[in-house]
Design an enzyme around this catalytic site. Structure first.
Site, mmCIF file in Angstrom:
data_model
loop_
_atom_site.group_PDB
_atom_site.id
_atom_site.type_symbol
_atom_site.label_atom_id
_atom_site.label_comp_id
_atom_site.label_asym_id
_atom_site.label_seq_id
_atom_site.Cartn_x
_atom_site.Cartn_y
_atom_site.Cartn_z
ATOM 1 N N HIS A 1 0.828 -1.212 0.000
ATOM 2 C CA HIS A 1 0.000 0.000 0.000
ATOM 3 C C HIS A 1 0.863 1.263 0.000
ATOM 4 C CE1 HIS A 1 -4.277 0.831 0.034
ATOM 5 N NE2 HIS A 1 -4.081 1.872 0.829
ATOM 6 N N TYR B 1 -4.027 13.039 2.631
ATOM 7 C CA TYR B 1 -2.712 13.330 2.062
ATOM 8 C C TYR B 1 -2.340 14.797 2.219
ATOM 9 C CZ TYR B 1 -3.066 8.670 0.122
ATOM 10 O OH TYR B 1 -3.179 7.307 -0.008
#
Length: 215
Positions: free
Chosen positions: A138, A173
């Site tokens: 990931h 993010y």
């Protein structure tokens, strides 16, 4: 959030010896994962018919809830996938899975994790920073998102690229990008952001910290 820096991806990929079919498969697998930011299962579910190796180069990914999305790929990645699909007569069938093991069965998530761990270890001498990270499959998805963000791509586009259900998922993010900005600022103004000796912040430090909180 652990993610690969560009030099770390390069070191990991260069550690793969591409002289055999299985190693060429591994190279194509991780190059595609970094290119698309796809989830591991999305990549493992890819069939030959899901890949367009002619312009416009793209792959068709099946995301969570069966949602389909098209993701562009680089010409180099398309060439890798074309070569992979032509490796054996079995994978020529449109419904055949693209990434298979030596027995022709679809690769598993466990297998992908094992392979990545092996190549990260092999590439660490060339990119020693990987030694300090807990990298996993990931992490390549995280890397794609962070690099798109740092390149100035908007959150809505990144959200569609990664197949997120909501924009809120993509916004995580933003925190990573903020941390990057703080680290850069600390390198430029280390004396301002240094811990105060007497337990009190200087006026300049207060201004900078207040500015950081508003980023």
């Amino acid at each position: 959030m652990a993610y690969f820096e560009p030099d770390e991806v390069d070191a990991m990929l260069k550690s793969i010896d591409r002289t055999t079919d299985s190693w060429r498969r591994d190279y194509a697998l991780f190059a595609l994962m970094f290119n698309t930011g796809a989830r591991v299962q999305e990549v493992l579910d890819l069939q030959v018919r899901d890949v367009r190796t002619e312009p416009p180069h793209q792959v068709r990914l099946r995301g969570k809830g069966g949602k389909i999305r098209l993701c562009p790929i680089w010409p180099h990645t398309a060439a890798l996938l074309r070569e992979l699909a032509q490796q054996s007569a079995q994978t020529i069938a449109p419904e055949a899975f693209l990434f298979t093991n030596r027995h022709g069965a679809k690769l598993t998530r466990f297998g992908v994790r094992y392979l990545l761990k092996k190549y990260v270890a092999a590439g660490t001498p060339a990119a020693n920073t990987m030694r300090e990270k807990r990298l996993h499959p990931h992490s390549l998805r995280h890397a794609t998102a962070v690099h798109l963000l740092k390149a100035g791509v908007d959150f809505a586009t990144i959200s569609q690229w990664l197949g997120h259900a909501t924009l809120n998922t993509t916004m995580v993010y933003a925190r990573v990008d903020l941390d990057i900005k703080r680290q850069a600022l600390a390198q430029v103004f280390p004396e301002v952001l240094a811990s105060p000796r007497a337990g009190h912040l200087s006026p300049a430090a207060v201004d900078v910290v207040d500015w950081l909180k508003r980023l």
